[in-house]
Design a protein around this motif. Structure first.
Motif, PDB file in Angstrom:
ATOM      1  N   HIS A  83       0.832  -1.227   0.000  1.00  0.00           N
ATOM      2  CA  HIS A  83       0.000   0.000   0.000  1.00  0.00           C
ATOM      3  C   HIS A  83       0.852   1.257   0.000  1.00  0.00           C
ATOM      4  O   HIS A  83       0.697   2.111  -0.844  1.00  0.00           O
ATOM      5  CB  HIS A  83      -0.993   0.017   1.165  1.00  0.00           C
ATOM      6  N   SER A 136       0.729  -2.262   9.778  1.00  0.00           N
ATOM      7  CA  SER A 136       0.421  -0.890   9.372  1.00  0.00           C
ATOM      8  C   SER A 136       0.437   0.060  10.581  1.00  0.00           C
ATOM      9  O   SER A 136      -0.007  -0.285  11.671  1.00  0.00           O
ATOM     10  CB  SER A 136      -0.947  -0.839   8.697  1.00  0.00           C
ATOM     11  N   GLY A 153       2.917  -5.742  15.495  1.00  0.00           N
ATOM     12  CA  GLY A 153       1.489  -5.538  15.259  1.00  0.00           C
ATOM     13  C   GLY A 153       1.162  -4.159  14.724  1.00  0.00           C
ATOM     14  O   GLY A 153       1.925  -3.200  14.916  1.00  0.00           O
ATOM     15  N   VAL A 169       3.270  -6.319  20.180  1.00  0.00           N
ATOM     16  CA  VAL A 169       2.119  -5.450  19.878  1.00  0.00           C
ATOM     17  C   VAL A 169       1.976  -4.382  20.952  1.00  0.00           C
ATOM     18  O   VAL A 169       2.505  -4.530  22.057  1.00  0.00           O
ATOM     19  CB  VAL A 169       0.792  -6.251  19.813  1.00  0.00           C
ATOM     20  N   VAL A 176       3.915 -10.817  22.656  1.00  0.00           N
ATOM     21  CA  VAL A 176       2.713 -11.565  23.013  1.00  0.00           C
ATOM     22  C   VAL A 176       2.771 -13.047  22.688  1.00  0.00           C
ATOM     23  O   VAL A 176       2.126 -13.847  23.355  1.00  0.00           O
ATOM     24  CB  VAL A 176       1.426 -10.982  22.372  1.00  0.00           C
ATOM     25  N   MET A 177       3.514 -13.421  21.659  1.00  0.00           N
ATOM     26  CA  MET A 177       3.483 -14.842  21.326  1.00  0.00           C
ATOM     27  C   MET A 177       4.682 -15.182  20.464  1.00  0.00           C
ATOM     28  O   MET A 177       4.863 -14.568  19.420  1.00  0.00           O
ATOM     29  CB  MET A 177       2.210 -15.154  20.552  1.00  0.00           C
ATOM     30  N   GLU A 192      -0.372 -12.781   9.906  1.00  0.00           N
ATOM     31  CA  GLU A 192      -1.278 -13.707  10.601  1.00  0.00           C
ATOM     32  C   GLU A 192      -0.954 -15.139  10.195  1.00  0.00           C
ATOM     33  O   GLU A 192      -0.754 -15.406   9.019  1.00  0.00           O
ATOM     34  CB  GLU A 192      -2.733 -13.445  10.158  1.00  0.00           C
TER      35      GLU A 192
HETATM   36  C1  LIG Z   1       0.457  -8.707  15.441  1.00  0.00           C
HETATM   37  C2  LIG Z   1      -0.242  -9.721  14.554  1.00  0.00           C
HETATM   38  C3  LIG Z   1       0.711 -10.171  13.463  1.00  0.00           C
HETATM   39  C4  LIG Z   1      -0.641 -10.897  15.478  1.00  0.00           C
HETATM   40  O1  LIG Z   1      -1.337 -11.865  14.793  1.00  0.00           O
HETATM   41  P1  LIG Z   1      -1.610 -13.306  15.477  1.00  0.00           P
HETATM   42  O2  LIG Z   1      -0.359 -14.082  15.559  1.00  0.00           O
HETATM   43  O3  LIG Z   1      -2.769 -13.907  14.763  1.00  0.00           O
HETATM   44  O4  LIG Z   1      -1.958 -12.958  16.980  1.00  0.00           O
HETATM   45  P2  LIG Z   1      -3.381 -12.902  17.728  1.00  0.00           P
HETATM   46  O5  LIG Z   1      -4.416 -12.268  16.860  1.00  0.00           O
HETATM   47  O6  LIG Z   1      -3.651 -14.246  18.318  1.00  0.00           O
HETATM   48  O7  LIG Z   1      -3.043 -11.902  18.929  1.00  0.00           O
HETATM   49  C5  LIG Z   1      -2.206 -12.263  20.006  1.00  0.00           C
HETATM   50  C6  LIG Z   1      -2.428 -11.226  21.085  1.00  0.00           C
HETATM   51  O8  LIG Z   1      -2.008  -9.935  20.623  1.00  0.00           O
HETATM   52  C7  LIG Z   1      -3.113  -9.007  20.607  1.00  0.00           C
HETATM   53  N1  LIG Z   1      -2.947  -8.205  19.375  1.00  0.00           N
HETATM   54  C8  LIG Z   1      -2.842  -8.670  18.103  1.00  0.00           C
HETATM   55  N2  LIG Z   1      -2.614  -7.651  17.259  1.00  0.00           N
HETATM   56  C9  LIG Z   1      -2.575  -6.531  18.011  1.00  0.00           C
HETATM   57  C10 LIG Z   1      -2.344  -5.167  17.697  1.00  0.00           C
HETATM   58  N3  LIG Z   1      -2.092  -4.763  16.444  1.00  0.00           N
HETATM   59  N4  LIG Z   1      -2.357  -4.279  18.711  1.00  0.00           N
HETATM   60  C11 LIG Z   1      -2.593  -4.677  19.995  1.00  0.00           C
HETATM   61  N5  LIG Z   1      -2.806  -5.966  20.359  1.00  0.00           N
HETATM   62  C12 LIG Z   1      -2.807  -6.879  19.363  1.00  0.00           C
HETATM   63  C13 LIG Z   1      -4.350  -9.875  20.608  1.00  0.00           C
HETATM   64  O9  LIG Z   1      -5.443  -9.205  21.181  1.00  0.00           O
HETATM   65  C14 LIG Z   1      -3.883 -11.053  21.458  1.00  0.00           C
HETATM   66  O10 LIG Z   1      -3.868 -10.650  22.820  1.00  0.00           O
HETATM   67  P3  LIG Z   1      -4.177 -11.720  24.007  1.00  0.00           P
HETATM   68  O11 LIG Z   1      -3.076 -12.755  23.934  1.00  0.00           O
HETATM   69  O12 LIG Z   1      -4.108 -10.878  25.243  1.00  0.00           O
HETATM   70  O13 LIG Z   1      -5.515 -12.272  23.675  1.00  0.00           O
HETATM   71  C15 LIG Z   1      -1.515  -9.105  13.894  1.00  0.00           C
HETATM   72  O14 LIG Z   1      -2.531  -8.928  14.850  1.00  0.00           O
HETATM   73  C16 LIG Z   1      -1.214  -7.749  13.234  1.00  0.00           C
HETATM   74  O15 LIG Z   1      -1.318  -6.673  13.842  1.00  0.00           O
HETATM   75  N6  LIG Z   1      -0.839  -7.832  11.922  1.00  0.00           N
HETATM   76  C17 LIG Z   1      -0.585  -6.667  11.102  1.00  0.00           C
HETATM   77  C18 LIG Z   1      -1.706  -6.590  10.071  1.00  0.00           C
HETATM   78  C19 LIG Z   1      -1.616  -5.366   9.194  1.00  0.00           C
HETATM   79  O16 LIG Z   1      -0.856  -4.441   9.394  1.00  0.00           O
HETATM   80  N7  LIG Z   1      -2.435  -5.382   8.157  1.00  0.00           N
HETATM   81  C20 LIG Z   1      -2.452  -4.316   7.216  1.00  0.00           C
HETATM   82  C21 LIG Z   1      -2.932  -4.908   5.937  1.00  0.00           C
HETATM   83  S1  LIG Z   1      -3.388  -3.638   4.844  1.00  0.00           S
END
Ligand SMILES: CC(C)(COP(=O)(O)OP(=O)(O)OC[C@H]1O[C@@H](n2cnc3c(N)ncnc32)[C@H](O)[C@@H]1OP(=O)(O)O)[C@@H](O)C(=O)NCCC(=O)NCCS
Length: 246
Positions: A83, A136, A153, A169, A176-177, A192
């Motif tokens: 983007h 993003s 994140g 994040v 977180v993981m 993801e």
């Molecule tokens: C960070 C990321 C990669 C994590 O994905 P995931 O491995 O599927 O992790 P989960 O969704 O299981 O989240 C794990 C924990 O982090 C938290 N979390 C995930 N993304 C977060 C974010 N951006 N901000 C704050 N907390 C976030 C979840 O609530 C969860 O918390 P918990 O353990 O207390 O329940 C994803 O959420 C993310 O932000 N990806 C970027 C996407 C993006 O920029 N897209 C733009 C496309 S145009």
């Protein structure tokens, strides 16, 4: 010479954006790709010493793509900016191979730029190691390192090193993981897991492991701060004993 990796860069956009349907589409319609082409040119000019021209061309690129990359930044192969709009990459940033960033990401500085005595630019921007994915709007600030394959994140603010392979994040960013070891080295769109981790208990355990790692780091930091405070508080204690004695 500047474009010797042109083909693999188009392929990287194809591989990492599920919306990309053809190479021609990437070449014509992807501002992140256009920004990378501008960067390859301006970095080359910068290397030749044509610094003002490089900066000027970089600004033309910013005007056309919405992405600002300083010509002096060091960027590896197969870099993808998806983007694009609002991405800022500072002068002393270093980016490894196969890194992906989404719109609105800043690789910024937090300290003054120049060692006035030595008249050299200090490292003040982040280093993103191979395979990192930056969501993003994330702000990565200071001369910190984002480890290999780490995922940041969306909208996180990161001001400390992030270890390889983990997910961080939030504001300030916390781990977180840990990344699924089986998927290390593979790109997953938007950071993801493609199939997700099917077992919710396993997901919770992994999340807890990451949080424990972050807590250990915090306790270590607090302990070292406590150590720094000790001499002062001991001196104060002595003073109090003396004044009580008087
Ligand atoms: C960070 C990321 C990669 C994590 O994905 P995931 O491995 O599927 O992790 P989960 O969704 O299981 O989240 C794990 C924990 O982090 C938290 N979390 C995930 N993304 C977060 C974010 N951006 N901000 C704050 N907390 C976030 C979840 O609530 C969860 O918390 P918990 O353990 O207390 O329940 C994803 O959420 C993310 O932000 N990806 C970027 C996407 C993006 O920029 N897209 C733009 C496309 S145009």
């Amino acid at each position: 010479m500047i474009f010797k990796h042109f083909n693999e860069e188009v392929s990287a956009f194809m591989a990492r954006d599920p919306a990309a349907r053809s190479r021609l589409e990437v070449i014509l319609c992807y501002p992140g790709f256009h920004a990378l082409v501008f960067y390859r040119m301006t970095h080359f000019l910068w290397g030749l010493g044509l610094k003002v021209f490089a900066r000027w061309l970089s600004q033309v690129g910013k005007f056309l793509t919405g992405v600002e990359i300083h010509p002096a930044a060091a960027i590896g192969r197969r870099f993808v900016i998806d983007h694009g709009d609002g991405v800022v990459i500072g002068e002393t940033s270093e980016i490894g191979d196969d890194v992906t960033v989404y719109q609105g990401v800043t690789l910024g500085g937090v300290s003054p730029s120049v060692d006035s005595r030595a008249q050299v630019n200090l490292k003040r921007h982040p280093t993103l190691n191979d395979g990192a994915i930056i969501g993003s709007g994330a702000q990565i600030l200071g001369p910190i390192t984002i480890g290999e394959g780490a995922r940041i994140g969306a909208n996180a603010v990161v001001h400390r090193d992030v270890p390889a392979g983990v997910t961080a994040v939030g504001i300030p960013a916390r781990v977180v993981m840990p990344r699924d070891k089986d998927k290390a080295g593979q790109f997953v769109a938007y950071g993801e897991p493609a199939e997700g981790c099917p077992d919710p208990v396993l997901r919770t355990i992994e999340s807890l492991r990451g949080q424990v790692a972050a807590l250990i780091e915090k306790v270590d930091e607090l302990e070292s701060r406590l150590e720094d405070l000790k001499p002062a508080s001991e001196a104060e204690e002595k003073k109090t004993i003396v004044s009580v004695g008087e």
